[in-house]
Write an enzyme that holds these catalytic residues in place. Structure first.
Site, PDB file in Angstrom:
ATOM      1  N   GLY A  57      36.464 -89.478 -66.950  1.00  0.00           N
ATOM      2  CA  GLY A  57      37.790 -88.897 -66.755  1.00  0.00           C
ATOM      3  C   GLY A  57      37.969 -88.258 -65.380  1.00  0.00           C
ATOM      4  O   GLY A  57      37.237 -88.547 -64.437  1.00  0.00           O
ATOM      5  N   LYS A  77      32.942 -80.942 -55.563  1.00  0.00           N
ATOM      6  CA  LYS A  77      31.744 -80.177 -55.206  1.00  0.00           C
ATOM      7  C   LYS A  77      30.970 -80.892 -54.099  1.00  0.00           C
ATOM      8  O   LYS A  77      30.340 -80.249 -53.248  1.00  0.00           O
ATOM      9  CB  LYS A  77      30.834 -79.948 -56.429  1.00  0.00           C
ATOM     10  CG  LYS A  77      31.479 -79.178 -57.565  1.00  0.00           C
ATOM     11  CD  LYS A  77      32.135 -77.903 -57.129  1.00  0.00           C
ATOM     12  CE  LYS A  77      33.403 -77.504 -57.789  1.00  0.00           C
ATOM     13  NZ  LYS A  77      34.551 -78.319 -57.891  1.00  0.00           N
ATOM     14  N   GLY A 100      45.373 -71.380 -57.090  1.00  0.00           N
ATOM     15  CA  GLY A 100      44.388 -71.400 -58.173  1.00  0.00           C
ATOM     16  C   GLY A 100      43.131 -72.073 -57.635  1.00  0.00           C
ATOM     17  O   GLY A 100      43.007 -72.329 -56.433  1.00  0.00           O
ATOM     18  N   ALA A 101      42.185 -72.398 -58.529  1.00  0.00           N
ATOM     19  CA  ALA A 101      40.904 -72.974 -58.090  1.00  0.00           C
ATOM     20  C   ALA A 101      41.093 -74.229 -57.241  1.00  0.00           C
ATOM     21  O   ALA A 101      40.462 -74.376 -56.188  1.00  0.00           O
ATOM     22  CB  ALA A 101      40.038 -73.272 -59.306  1.00  0.00           C
ATOM     23  N   ILE A 102      41.983 -75.138 -57.665  1.00  0.00           N
ATOM     24  CA  ILE A 102      42.132 -76.415 -56.944  1.00  0.00           C
ATOM     25  C   ILE A 102      42.656 -76.176 -55.533  1.00  0.00           C
ATOM     26  O   ILE A 102      42.084 -76.665 -54.549  1.00  0.00           O
ATOM     27  CB  ILE A 102      43.059 -77.381 -57.718  1.00  0.00           C
ATOM     28  CG1 ILE A 102      42.396 -77.801 -59.046  1.00  0.00           C
ATOM     29  CG2 ILE A 102      43.380 -78.631 -56.893  1.00  0.00           C
ATOM     30  CD1 ILE A 102      43.283 -78.627 -59.965  1.00  0.00           C
ATOM     31  N   ALA A 128      49.337 -77.902 -55.440  1.00  0.00           N
ATOM     32  CA  ALA A 128      48.289 -77.524 -56.399  1.00  0.00           C
ATOM     33  C   ALA A 128      48.865 -76.434 -57.299  1.00  0.00           C
ATOM     34  O   ALA A 128      48.338 -75.330 -57.394  1.00  0.00           O
ATOM     35  CB  ALA A 128      47.052 -77.042 -55.663  1.00  0.00           C
ATOM     36  N   GLY A 136      49.288 -76.368 -60.545  1.00  0.00           N
ATOM     37  CA  GLY A 136      48.956 -76.438 -61.960  1.00  0.00           C
ATOM     38  C   GLY A 136      48.933 -77.866 -62.464  1.00  0.00           C
ATOM     39  O   GLY A 136      49.018 -78.825 -61.699  1.00  0.00           O
ATOM     40  N   ALA A 168      36.824 -77.814 -67.841  1.00  0.00           N
ATOM     41  CA  ALA A 168      35.932 -78.845 -68.374  1.00  0.00           C
ATOM     42  C   ALA A 168      35.000 -78.283 -69.440  1.00  0.00           C
ATOM     43  O   ALA A 168      34.816 -78.886 -70.505  1.00  0.00           O
ATOM     44  CB  ALA A 168      35.116 -79.450 -67.236  1.00  0.00           C
ATOM     45  N   HIS A 180      13.219 -59.511 -57.638  1.00  0.00           N
ATOM     46  CA  HIS A 180      13.553 -59.101 -56.271  1.00  0.00           C
ATOM     47  C   HIS A 180      12.802 -60.003 -55.293  1.00  0.00           C
ATOM     48  O   HIS A 180      11.640 -60.289 -55.528  1.00  0.00           O
ATOM     49  CB  HIS A 180      13.128 -57.647 -56.060  1.00  0.00           C
ATOM     50  CG  HIS A 180      13.329 -57.171 -54.659  1.00  0.00           C
ATOM     51  ND1 HIS A 180      14.568 -56.819 -54.162  1.00  0.00           N
ATOM     52  CD2 HIS A 180      12.444 -57.017 -53.619  1.00  0.00           C
ATOM     53  CE1 HIS A 180      14.441 -56.465 -52.891  1.00  0.00           C
ATOM     54  NE2 HIS A 180      13.157 -56.575 -52.547  1.00  0.00           N
TER      55      HIS A 180
END
Length: 463
Positions: A39, A50, A181-183, A267, A269, A317, A442
């Protein structure tokens, strides 16, 4: 006519995961896909973006090599090769899903599926033939696409959606990104890092409007420092594509201005893919662009289910996958609990990354909680300093009365890989004191979580 226990419509991260889980549970399963297995997520969304963002990050490192005491000779970037790498990653992932389908003995039906009454699916198959299939359970997982606004009609050339933004043939010199937004934010970061002049236009008063306001402010500071122009409380009211590029009319409190660019990325939505799949023929109830379902994803018509972006939950997703698994486990008769939508992490993969789960500080106050808030900046983290990524912070919010972890908000390098600690801890109903007493390694970025919790409880050492 072939009969199955389960037919899944759509093979995104909702659909293919659902099919695999159904098969694992011994159900005879088929999946219908009109384009590519995996998809949008695998082919045009999460995964290939990414890959693009990684190229941008490596390019960023090259630009700042001298900060690390390194000398780099001539370097540059080949935009088409960057896009090509991204497509290669996507193709590889899609082939991986094909392998998983075979391994799990799932019948893959390539074609466009339409629901029919009586628990049937009619498929216009890729080879031009039509075939009807029946099942005891049909699960709709048809996902969503880029939303089109009347004021921003997409022509696929100058006014584009996320899909075209991933495969432009040449890099634009100037780009307007509408929506933060993220996109929108991920593409703004990518194109800016590659050398495009980027302006982000956001309707709300802050960018990444679903995030905690401090996170939004930090991202805005970092983005402005890297040359991205940001216009909040602003709206594109008109677009003119008749000339060389795009002329966008932007309206804000300050009045109107015209922005010019080669490309405008819309972008704003997503829109559910619920048209022409037979919902009306079956009588399935839809409200405000979403298929209405119960807590285990059954629609109002028995035997028909829906998961993922076509339903009212968050369009992510990992949510679609979780919903699909729950849905088929319930069908198989397992004892399952409904999904806790208050504990879903959200991630944005720009630089610095953003990751969050639970309530923002404003929402926690709105809900009437008496809260303890802790914050630890990465500028005080040894690992962040050593790696040259000291922008950002971890912010935690606790209920002062019972110690419940209400929210966690991070902005910084690699924080999308850190947020799961908060998700798991909240699932286990952990208190702040337990996080404090769990020894964190650490030097790591993850120590910042423990330090932020320490700050909330006035025990912080390194601030």
């Amino acid at each position: 006519m072939s009969h199955f226990d389960v037919i899944v419509l759509g093979s995104g991260p909702g659909g293919y995961v659902t099919a695999i889980r159904a098969s694992q549970l011994g159900l005879k399963t088929a999946i219908v896909e009109k384009e590519s297995l995996g998809g949008v997520c695998l082919n045009w969304g999460c995964i290939p973006t990414k890959a693009l963002l990684k190229s941008a990050q490596v390019f960023d490192y090259l630009k700042h090599a001298s900060d690390y005491g390194l000398t780099v000779g001539e370097y540059g970037h080949d935009f088409n090769a960057v896009v090509g790498r991204s497509r290669g990653v996507a193709d590889g992932m899609s082939k991986g899903v094909q392998f998983l389908m075979k391994k799990n003995k799932i019948e893959v039906i390539m074609g466009y599926g339409t629901l029919k009454a009586g628990k049937k699916v009619m498929v216009n198959q890729a080879d031009g033939t039509q075939a009807e299939y029946s099942a005891d359970n049909i699960i709709v997982a048809t996902g969503a696409r880029s939303r089109q606004l009347h004021s921003l009609p997409q022509d696929g050339k100058k006014v584009i959606g996320y899909r075209e933004a991933m495969t432009l043939e040449e890099q634009p010199k100037k780009m307007i990104v509408v929506g933060s937004g993220a996109i929108g934010i991920e593409f703004a970061y990518f194109y800016n890092a590659m050398g495009t002049e980027v302006t982000v236009v956001e309707y709300m008063p802050q960018i990444v409007p679903v995030e905690d306001v401090e996170v939004s402010k930090q991202l805005e500071r970092t983005f402005k420092k890297s040359g991205i122009k940001i216009k909040t409380s602003s709206e594109v009211t008109q677009v003119d594509t008749s000339g060389e590029g795009v002329r966008a009319t932007v309206k804000s409190d300050k009045g109107e201005e015209i922005l010019e660019a080669d490309i405008l990325l819309s972008a704003v939505g997503i829109k559910s893919n619920i048209e022409n799949i037979g919902l009306e023929d079956v009588g399935i109830i839809v409200d405000r662009d979403k298929i209405q379902v119960d807590e285990f994803y059954q629609t109002n018509i028995p035997g028909y289910y829906a998961i993922g972006d076509v339903t009212p939950g968050p369009a992510l997703a990992h949510v679609a996958s979780a919903e699909g698994i729950l849905c088929v486990e319930k069908i198989a008769g397992m004892k399952v609990e409904p999904l806790d939508y208050g504990n879903i992490p959200g991630c944005t993969y720009c630089m610095p990354e953003i990751a969050s789960v639970g309530l923002t500080e404003a929402k926690a106050k709105e809900a009437g909680y008496d809260i303890k808030v802790g914050k630890f900046p990465f500028s005080a983290s040894g690992k962040a300093k050593a790696s040259g990524n000291s922008d950002g912070f971890v912010k935690v919010i606790f209920d002062a009365k019972y110690g419940e972890w209400l929210g966690c908000h991070m902005i910084g390098a690699g924080v999308t890989d850190m947020i799961a600690e908060a998700v798991v801890a909240r699932k286990l109903e952990t208190t702040g004191h337990e996080i404090l007493k769990a020894v964190h390694p650490h030097p790591t970025m993850s120590e910042a979580v423990m330090e932020a919790v320490a700050d909330a409880y006035d025990e912080v050492i390194h601030l």
